[in-house]
Design a protein around this motif. Structure first.
Motif, PDB file in Angstrom:
ATOM      1  N   ALA A 333       0.953  -1.150  -0.017  1.00 46.54           N
ATOM      2  CA  ALA A 333      -0.272   0.006   0.118  1.00 46.54           C
ATOM      3  C   ALA A 333       0.613   1.638   0.143  1.00 46.54           C
ATOM      4  O   ALA A 333       0.631   1.812  -0.674  1.00 46.54           O
ATOM      5  CB  ALA A 333      -1.160  -0.050   1.339  1.00 46.54           C
ATOM      6  N   ILE A 334       2.006   1.521   0.105  1.00 47.91           N
ATOM      7  CA  ILE A 334       2.546   2.314   1.017  1.00 47.91           C
ATOM      8  C   ILE A 334       3.761   2.238  -0.036  1.00 47.91           C
ATOM      9  O   ILE A 334       4.568   3.305  -0.009  1.00 47.91           O
ATOM     10  CB  ILE A 334       2.772   3.040   2.169  1.00 47.91           C
ATOM     11  CG1 ILE A 334       3.850   1.995   2.452  1.00 47.91           C
ATOM     12  CG2 ILE A 334       1.528   2.846   3.370  1.00 47.91           C
ATOM     13  CD1 ILE A 334       5.119   2.221   4.149  1.00 47.91           C
ATOM     14  N   SER A 335       4.347   1.397  -0.092  1.00 46.43           N
ATOM     15  CA  SER A 335       5.394   1.520  -0.957  1.00 46.43           C
ATOM     16  C   SER A 335       5.749   2.418  -2.882  1.00 46.43           C
ATOM     17  O   SER A 335       6.528   2.981  -3.320  1.00 46.43           O
ATOM     18  CB  SER A 335       6.279   0.123  -1.380  1.00 46.43           C
ATOM     19  OG  SER A 335       5.183  -0.404  -2.398  1.00 46.43           O
ATOM     20  N   ALA A 336       4.437   2.840  -2.928  1.00 49.68           N
ATOM     21  CA  ALA A 336       4.642   3.940  -4.468  1.00 49.68           C
ATOM     22  C   ALA A 336       4.747   4.697  -3.877  1.00 49.68           C
ATOM     23  O   ALA A 336       5.163   6.199  -5.237  1.00 49.68           O
ATOM     24  CB  ALA A 336       2.511   3.765  -4.923  1.00 49.68           C
ATOM     25  N   ARG A 337       4.403   5.010  -2.844  1.00 49.05           N
ATOM     26  CA  ARG A 337       4.346   6.828  -2.490  1.00 49.05           C
ATOM     27  C   ARG A 337       5.530   6.943  -1.457  1.00 49.05           C
ATOM     28  O   ARG A 337       6.083   8.142  -0.827  1.00 49.05           O
ATOM     29  CB  ARG A 337       3.272   7.014  -1.699  1.00 49.05           C
ATOM     30  CG  ARG A 337       1.788   7.036  -2.090  1.00 49.05           C
ATOM     31  CD  ARG A 337       2.634   8.219  -3.091  1.00 49.05           C
ATOM     32  NE  ARG A 337       1.293   9.022  -3.771  1.00 49.05           N
ATOM     33  CZ  ARG A 337      -0.024   9.964  -3.352  1.00 49.05           C
ATOM     34  NH1 ARG A 337       0.041  10.834  -2.746  1.00 49.05           N
ATOM     35  NH2 ARG A 337      -0.423  10.057  -4.650  1.00 49.05           N
ATOM     36  N   LYS A 338       6.346   5.591  -0.570  1.00 51.90           N
ATOM     37  CA  LYS A 338       7.477   5.856   0.491  1.00 51.90           C
ATOM     38  C   LYS A 338       8.249   4.728  -0.454  1.00 51.90           C
ATOM     39  O   LYS A 338       8.538   4.355  -1.235  1.00 51.90           O
ATOM     40  CB  LYS A 338       6.971   5.363   0.910  1.00 51.90           C
ATOM     41  CG  LYS A 338       5.841   7.008   2.269  1.00 51.90           C
ATOM     42  CD  LYS A 338       7.005   8.157   2.677  1.00 51.90           C
ATOM     43  CE  LYS A 338       5.431   9.129   3.112  1.00 51.90           C
ATOM     44  NZ  LYS A 338       5.031  10.220   2.517  1.00 51.90           N
ATOM     45  N   ILE A 387       6.577   6.113  19.916  1.00 54.08           N
ATOM     46  CA  ILE A 387       5.984   4.709  19.692  1.00 54.08           C
ATOM     47  C   ILE A 387       4.580   5.339  19.251  1.00 54.08           C
ATOM     48  O   ILE A 387       4.263   5.843  21.077  1.00 54.08           O
ATOM     49  CB  ILE A 387       6.199   3.974  20.387  1.00 54.08           C
ATOM     50  CG1 ILE A 387       7.909   3.312  20.187  1.00 54.08           C
ATOM     51  CG2 ILE A 387       5.445   2.703  20.577  1.00 54.08           C
ATOM     52  CD1 ILE A 387       8.325   1.726  20.647  1.00 54.08           C
ATOM     53  N   THR A 388       4.316   5.112  18.434  1.00 55.24           N
ATOM     54  CA  THR A 388       3.024   5.244  18.217  1.00 55.24           C
ATOM     55  C   THR A 388       2.560   4.250  17.582  1.00 55.24           C
ATOM     56  O   THR A 388       2.760   3.309  17.476  1.00 55.24           O
ATOM     57  CB  THR A 388       2.636   6.099  17.723  1.00 55.24           C
ATOM     58  OG1 THR A 388       3.450   7.540  17.899  1.00 55.24           O
ATOM     59  CG2 THR A 388       0.728   7.011  17.195  1.00 55.24           C
ATOM     60  N   LYS A 389       0.794   3.377  19.203  1.00 61.48           N
ATOM     61  CA  LYS A 389       0.326   2.336  18.905  1.00 61.48           C
ATOM     62  C   LYS A 389      -1.148   2.706  17.384  1.00 61.48           C
ATOM     63  O   LYS A 389      -2.265   3.983  18.058  1.00 61.48           O
ATOM     64  CB  LYS A 389      -0.361   1.311  19.758  1.00 61.48           C
ATOM     65  CG  LYS A 389       0.195   1.913  20.399  1.00 61.48           C
ATOM     66  CD  LYS A 389       0.412   0.771  21.625  1.00 61.48           C
ATOM     67  CE  LYS A 389       0.629   0.266  22.382  1.00 61.48           C
ATOM     68  NZ  LYS A 389       2.531  -0.068  22.739  1.00 61.48           N
ATOM     69  N   MET A 390      -1.261   2.380  16.448  1.00 64.51           N
ATOM     70  CA  MET A 390      -1.975   2.648  15.532  1.00 64.51           C
ATOM     71  C   MET A 390      -3.052   1.073  15.154  1.00 64.51           C
ATOM     72  O   MET A 390      -2.244   0.502  14.567  1.00 64.51           O
ATOM     73  CB  MET A 390      -1.777   3.429  13.721  1.00 64.51           C
ATOM     74  CG  MET A 390      -0.853   4.883  14.922  1.00 64.51           C
ATOM     75  SD  MET A 390      -0.152   5.436  13.163  1.00 64.51           S
ATOM     76  CE  MET A 390      -0.730   6.547  12.754  1.00 64.51           C
ATOM     77  N   SER A 391      -3.799   1.142  14.143  1.00 57.97           N
ATOM     78  CA  SER A 391      -4.392   0.908  13.220  1.00 57.97           C
ATOM     79  C   SER A 391      -3.313   0.197  12.233  1.00 57.97           C
ATOM     80  O   SER A 391      -3.241   0.940  11.690  1.00 57.97           O
ATOM     81  CB  SER A 391      -5.834   0.742  13.133  1.00 57.97           C
ATOM     82  OG  SER A 391      -6.200   1.596  12.186  1.00 57.97           O
ATOM     83  N   ILE A 396      -0.977   2.730   7.125  1.00 55.06           N
ATOM     84  CA  ILE A 396      -1.336   2.882   5.270  1.00 55.06           C
ATOM     85  C   ILE A 396      -1.928   4.318   5.491  1.00 55.06           C
ATOM     86  O   ILE A 396      -1.176   5.004   4.350  1.00 55.06           O
ATOM     87  CB  ILE A 396      -2.507   2.018   4.822  1.00 55.06           C
ATOM     88  CG1 ILE A 396      -1.816   0.256   5.343  1.00 55.06           C
ATOM     89  CG2 ILE A 396      -2.337   2.363   3.268  1.00 55.06           C
ATOM     90  CD1 ILE A 396      -2.711  -0.774   4.781  1.00 55.06           C
ATOM     91  N   GLU A 397      -3.140   4.850   5.599  1.00 56.94           N
ATOM     92  CA  GLU A 397      -2.649   6.006   5.797  1.00 56.94           C
ATOM     93  C   GLU A 397      -2.335   7.270   5.925  1.00 56.94           C
ATOM     94  O   GLU A 397      -1.734   7.751   5.602  1.00 56.94           O
ATOM     95  CB  GLU A 397      -4.289   6.439   6.518  1.00 56.94           C
ATOM     96  CG  GLU A 397      -5.057   7.932   6.696  1.00 56.94           C
ATOM     97  CD  GLU A 397      -5.927   9.115   5.296  1.00 56.94           C
ATOM     98  OE1 GLU A 397      -6.012   7.553   4.396  1.00 56.94           O
ATOM     99  OE2 GLU A 397      -5.940   9.956   5.505  1.00 56.94           O
ATOM    100  N   ARG A 398      -1.584   7.126   7.071  1.00 57.40           N
ATOM    101  CA  ARG A 398      -0.802   7.769   7.107  1.00 57.40           C
ATOM    102  C   ARG A 398       0.622   7.862   6.311  1.00 57.40           C
ATOM    103  O   ARG A 398       1.450   8.854   6.186  1.00 57.40           O
ATOM    104  CB  ARG A 398       0.182   7.491   8.439  1.00 57.40           C
ATOM    105  CG  ARG A 398       1.916   7.954   9.646  1.00 57.40           C
ATOM    106  CD  ARG A 398       1.329   9.591   9.357  1.00 57.40           C
ATOM    107  NE  ARG A 398       2.802   9.838  10.688  1.00 57.40           N
ATOM    108  CZ  ARG A 398       4.067   9.872   9.583  1.00 57.40           C
ATOM    109  NH1 ARG A 398       3.765   9.198   8.611  1.00 57.40           N
ATOM    110  NH2 ARG A 398       5.379  10.324  10.328  1.00 57.40           N
TER     111      ARG A 398
END
Ligand code: ATP
Ligand code: MG
Length: 401
Positions: A333-338, A387-391, A396-398
């Motif tokens: 999901a993120i490798s296109a942008r990052k 550290i931040t906990k996320m879903s 993916i959004e972040r």
């Protein structure tokens, strides 16, 4: 310090004294630095070229430097017994290209630059790539029709250098390398503050907050030139720190154009020898300097603009199907942008976390079995350890922005 970190993180491999292979992680850093340099140089009208690393001795005989350069020059003989050398710098070649291709005064001014390997047979190569024998340099050369035009170009380059170092995430300290008398040889070195630096800098505190224009004239010198009797800084404002020289710019007038007979015809048909300057940045040294300026006891902390990757995914349980699926999903999901480094090696949790801190990628996405069962993935900011906990969705959004 930077040398140890570069070796441990697999950025470089030593081949001989002062000669290193650059491995995948460090090449990505060099590419980022290169991109920043090129963007900023293109903005001020500089044109990128590739000069050659191997050069005929004759070119250097024209300027008189073939004999003067001494043992730092690596000399090479070809099969026909012609004398060559591996370029330690390129003033002669830039001047040669100029005299072949620029024929009239309307062709002025010209700024050419390259990012290419140099060789200097340093007596004491040390601190790894900080003072190597083979090293990567951005070197630029300018040709102007008058002193005023040369000075204007010098200012443009000065500002461009400040912009480059700031974009990389560094605080550059420009240091007067010469008295700078008008008509004389203007010269500035650019240093980065670091406790392990080779030079001692004496500078006015206001440098740290000065505008570009003020920076050029705010007082700063390095060790050899420091004389407390002539230092125009009130004691309360004087700052003394260690620094690493990462750039050096010079104006030197007709030093090469005259002896090398490089001229154009002016509008009256007279010979006009261009006023020249040269402008260097130690690109490979910068990689080490950035690490000196930005690390902790666990490893490197890359400034985001030059980090080899933006984010690393640590799948802590490579034998767990859910962890693998989550890691794959985020990666896709993120490798296109990052730019993502996906750590799916079958190593212990401790080893993977230690390596991630050592390599210093700005963000870590940490996927562990227990957290994931509760719908949680951790993101860690390398610089602060926060550290931040996320879903999974939130992550993916972040990182898709
Ligand atoms: P130094 O005083 O450190 O030897 P220099 O005055 O010889 O530097 P320049 O000829 O001005 O350096 O080269 C431009 C830049 O190239 C320097 O500012 C430095 O960042 C880098 N540089 C010079 N020599 C080396 C080297 N041996 N290894 C890595 N980088 C170097
Ligand atoms: Mg030197």
């Amino acid at each position: 310090m930077s040398h140890r970190l570069m070796l441990q993180s697999g950025m470089i491999s030593q081949t001989a004294s002062g000669i290193y292979c650059w491995l995948p992680l460090s090449v990505r850093v060099i590419d980022k630095i290169t991109r920043i340099i090129c963007e900023e140089q293109d903005k001020i009208g500089a044109n990128r070229v590739f000069f050659t690393t191997i050069q005929p001795a004759e070119l250097w005989m024209e300027s008189g430097r073939y004999d003067d350069y001494g043992k730092e020059m690596l000399r090479i003989v070809d099969r026909k017994d012609n004398n060559f050398l591996y370029s330690p710098t390129n003033e002669e070649q830039a001047t040669d290209v100029f005299r072949r291709y620029v024929k009239g005064y309307k062709g002025l001014p010209v700024i050419l630059y390259q990012i290419h390997w140099k060789f200097r047979d340093e007596i004491r190569p040390r601190f790894g790539v900080m003072r190597g024998r083979e090293f990567l340099m951005k070197d630029g050369y300018s040709f102007a029709s008058s002193f005023e035009e040369a000075e204007e170009i010098y200012r443009r380059i000065f500002k461009s250098y400040i912009a480059i170092f700031r974009r990389i995430g560094l605080t550059p300290i420009p240091v007067q390398a010469d008295s700078g008398a008008i008509g004389g040889n203007m010269s500035h070195e650019f240093h980065v503050l670091a406790e392990t630096g080779e030079s001692t800098l004496y500078y006015d505190k206001k440098l740290l907050t000065a505008s570009d224009e003020e920076l050029m004239t705010t007082f700063a010198v390095s060790d050899e030139k420091y004389d407390p009797k002539v230092t125009p800084i009130p004691e309360s404002e004087l700052q003394v720190s260690k620094g690493i020289e990462v750039g050096h710019i010079f104006y030197f007038g007709k030093k090469y154009s005259e002896p090398m007979n490089a001229f154009v015809l002016d509008k009256d048909g007279n010979k006009l020898y261009p006023e020249m300057g040269s402008y260097g940045i130690g690109v490979s040294r910068l990689v080490a300097a950035i690490i000196e300026a930005s690390h902790d006891d666990r490893g490197i902390i890359w400034p985001e603009p030059v980090a080899p990757f933006d984010v690393t995914i640590l799948n802590l349980h490579t034998k767990n199907a859910e962890c693998c699926a989550a890691a794959d999903k985020i990666y896709e999901a993120i490798s296109a942008r990052k730019e993502v480094l996906y750590d799916d090696r079958d190593l212990s949790i401790g080893e993977k976390m230690a390596d991630a801190d050592l390599i210093g990628i700005p963000w870590q996405i940490i996927i562990g079995q227990k957290n994931l069962a509760n719908g949680i993935i951790e993101i860690k900011k390398r610089a602060t350890g926060e550290i931040t906990k996320m879903s999974l969705e939130a992550i993916i959004e972040r990182f898709s922005k």
